[in-house]
Design an enzyme around this catalytic site. Structure first.
Site, PDB file in Angstrom:
ATOM      1  N   ILE A 106       0.869  -1.166   0.000  1.00  0.00           N
ATOM      2  CA  ILE A 106       0.000   0.000   0.000  1.00  0.00           C
ATOM      3  C   ILE A 106       0.912   1.224   0.000  1.00  0.00           C
ATOM      4  O   ILE A 106       2.052   1.158   0.436  1.00  0.00           O
ATOM      5  CB  ILE A 106      -0.988   0.022   1.194  1.00  0.00           C
ATOM      6  N   ASP A 107       0.405   2.326  -0.533  1.00  0.00           N
ATOM      7  CA  ASP A 107       1.230   3.512  -0.712  1.00  0.00           C
ATOM      8  C   ASP A 107       1.741   4.059   0.626  1.00  0.00           C
ATOM      9  O   ASP A 107       1.144   3.821   1.682  1.00  0.00           O
ATOM     10  CB  ASP A 107       0.446   4.607  -1.427  1.00  0.00           C
ATOM     11  N   LYS A 108       2.809   4.821   0.561  1.00  0.00           N
ATOM     12  CA  LYS A 108       3.426   5.412   1.747  1.00  0.00           C
ATOM     13  C   LYS A 108       2.397   6.121   2.630  1.00  0.00           C
ATOM     14  O   LYS A 108       2.364   5.917   3.846  1.00  0.00           O
ATOM     15  CB  LYS A 108       4.509   6.402   1.318  1.00  0.00           C
TER      16      LYS A 108
END
Length: 302
Positions: free
Chosen positions: A136-138
């Site tokens: 999942i994105d930062k």
């Protein structure tokens, strides 16, 4: 050996960093900024600022040092582990943490923390992402499943490929809806005009997101998104595509948005079959405090 480029400005105009990004496609704007700051990019033999306005006749030399190979090392970083057995770890990733080392983020990642927590992580071909089967994105918070051995990796990857696992997200998005639910079926690929963005492109990979509207507020809505596929930035791209970008999204959303620490997107529910027993496991975690705070404010001003 470093790569070297010699570029002569003809009749182009604009900023130095933008010009180089257009001339050398393999370099991101972030990487170019680093090279300028490290004096690896010279204009007429002298260092220049990122914002330098290029002029006709300028001679630009670019030296790109070879990047050090990525290598994940254990780091004592606190983890919010929701579940762990002999095969898998389920972790609640905080907003702001990168999942695994990458260019620009060589350390302080989830993988660094996991390596400190346990020696049992499934090997990865690259070496710097042991145990990681999905990301999942930062600035997206929430649940991730991590493989502790090769058998678990194969099982979890197979479940992802065959769409038998469950991944639900909460998102605060811009605008209100005329429908209660819907599905977005639009192929996603690299945006041809912006290196950091993904987009809806004809030759992209199949991508399907199902959404349900949970609440509507003044100018915003709370939606639940369920992934059928798992493309890079999928929910962020799909919601922007239908005119409802995720609030706080610096890449796909408007500048005027909810104040926070990035996009208001949270991986709330994760379900999968335990790799050894086949037992169905399902987990749910609350969004971070900033997400809950903004929801409370939106409800108050409804």
């Amino acid at each position: 050996m470093p790569s070297k480029y010699q570029i002569q400005v003809k009749d182009e105009k604009g900023r130095l960093d933008k010009f180089i990004a257009e001339e050398i496609n393999d370099l991101s704007r972030t990487r170019i900024k680093e090279l300028i700051q490290d004096k690896n990019i010279l204009v007429n033999g002298k260092s220049a600022k990122v914002s330098y306005k290029i002029q006709s006749g300028d001679q630009i030399s670019v030296t790109v040092p070879k990047l050090k190979p990525l290598n994940a090392e254990p780091e004592d970083i606190p983890l919010d582990i929701i579940y762990e057995d002999q095969d898998v770890i389920v972790v609640n990733k905080p907003q702001g943490m990168v999942v695994h080392p990458a260019a620009g983020h060589p350390d302080h990642t989830l993988v660094n923390a996991l390596l400190y927590h346990t020696k049992d992580l499934a090997a990865s071909p690259e070496g710097f992402r042991p145990g990681i089967v999905h990301r999942i994105d930062k600035d997206t918070s929430g649940l991730l499943m991590v493989a502790k051995n090769s058998k678990a990796r194969k099982s979890l990857e197979s479940q992802l490929a065959h769409k038998t696992n469950k991944r639900q997200y909460l998102a605060i998005v811009h605008g209100n809806f005329g429908e209660d639910a819907g599905a977005i079926d639009a192929p996603i690929g690299r945006n041809p005009y912006h290196r950091k963005k993904m987009g809806i492109v004809d030759n992209g990979k199949n991508a399907v997101t199902h959404f349900k509207v949970l609440e509507q507020f003044k100018k915003y809505s709370l939606v639940r998104c369920q992934l059928e596929t798992g493309r890079t930035h999928q929910i962020r791209v799909h919601m922007a595509y239908i005119g409802h970008p995720v609030a706080g999204d610096p890449l796909y959303g408007p500048r005027k948005t909810l104040k926070g620490n990035g996009q208001f997107l949270h991986a709330q529910v994760l379900g999968f079959k335990q790799p050894s027993t086949g037992e169905w496991l399902e987990f749910k975690v609350k969004p971070p405090a900033i997400f809950e705070q903004r929801l409370t404010e939106l409800r108050r001003n409804k």
